[in-house]
Design an enzyme around this catalytic site. Structure first.
Site, PDB file in Angstrom:
ATOM      1  N   GLY A  42       0.830  -1.197   0.000  1.00 37.18           N
ATOM      2  CA  GLY A  42       0.000   0.000   0.000  1.00 37.18           C
ATOM      3  C   GLY A  42       0.863   1.244   0.000  1.00 37.18           C
ATOM      4  O   GLY A  42       1.749   1.402  -0.831  1.00 37.18           O
ATOM      5  N   ASP A  43       0.608   2.116   0.953  1.00 40.84           N
ATOM      6  CA  ASP A  43       1.393   3.353   1.066  1.00 40.84           C
ATOM      7  C   ASP A  43       2.292   3.312   2.298  1.00 40.84           C
ATOM      8  O   ASP A  43       2.586   4.335   2.909  1.00 40.84           O
ATOM      9  CB  ASP A  43       0.476   4.571   1.104  1.00 40.84           C
ATOM     10  CG  ASP A  43      -0.470   4.585   2.292  1.00 40.84           C
ATOM     11  OD1 ASP A  43      -0.722   3.503   2.861  1.00 40.84           O
ATOM     12  OD2 ASP A  43      -0.957   5.657   2.666  1.00 40.84           O
TER      13      ASP A  43
END
Length: 190
Positions: free
Chosen positions: A80-81
């Protein structure tokens, strides 16, 4: 061993390098720092401009972080981030905190994606081996807790604090005991 999108080391390679750094630190009398970085408002980029913009942004994060780190340090994408930075041969929490501040500053300049300037900020949780744990799994878990504290309290950077850690074996055992007591009718309300 590398993330397909960013070409950064992935979780498996980070774990291997973390174990090596911990062993070398134990042998040399130094510590290893770990920072977990979560981008703030990244979901807004995806929701506003689309995942293509989000992916393009993610590919720019690693080089921006590596520009302020030493050659021996590792930047990894966990998914993800979320990114991790491994800092071998560190002496104290203040050194890890100073690196975290540098990383935040590196992320402050806008990222250019297809003629759009994207601003992101980051929440960073950090730990130091020896002080916050001795094995990679414990340190990773505690860095994650510190990062969550940094994000929820809008601190930017947070060092692991055991008083903010709601994840303890005693608490887990108590929850299990309460669940069994409820199932068996052992609790009485007065």
């Amino acid at each position: 061993l590398h993330d397909a999108l960013t070409q950064l080391p992935n979780r498996a390679l980070l774990a291997d390098r973390f174990d090596q750094a911990l062993r070398a630190g134990h042998r040399d009398g130094t510590a290893t720092g770990l920072l977990l970085i979560d981008l703030d408002r990244f979901k807004e980029v995806n929701d506003t401009f689309g995942h293509h913009y989000g992916d393009a942004l993610l590919t720019q994060i690693g080089p921006r972080l590596m520009a302020v780190l030493r050659e021996v340090d590792t930047v990894a994408r966990l998914g993800g981030d979320e990114f991790a930075v491994l800092l071998p041969n560190i002496t104290c929490v203040q050194d890890v905190t100073a690196v975290a501040v540098k990383l935040q500053a590196a992320l402050q300049a806008p990222f250019r994606v297809e003629d759009v300037d994207l601003d992101v900020e980051a929440s960073i949780g950090l730990v130091l081996s020896g002080e916050h744990g001795t094995d990679a799994m414990t340190l990773l878990q505690r860095a994650d807790i510190a990062m969550y504290v940094a994000k929820t309290q809008n601190l930017g950077v947070a060092v692991y604090d055991p008083t903010a850690d709601g994840h303890s074996p005693a608490k887990l055992a108590l929850l299990g005991d309460l669940r069994r007591a409820l199932e068996q009718g052992d609790l009485i309300l007065h």
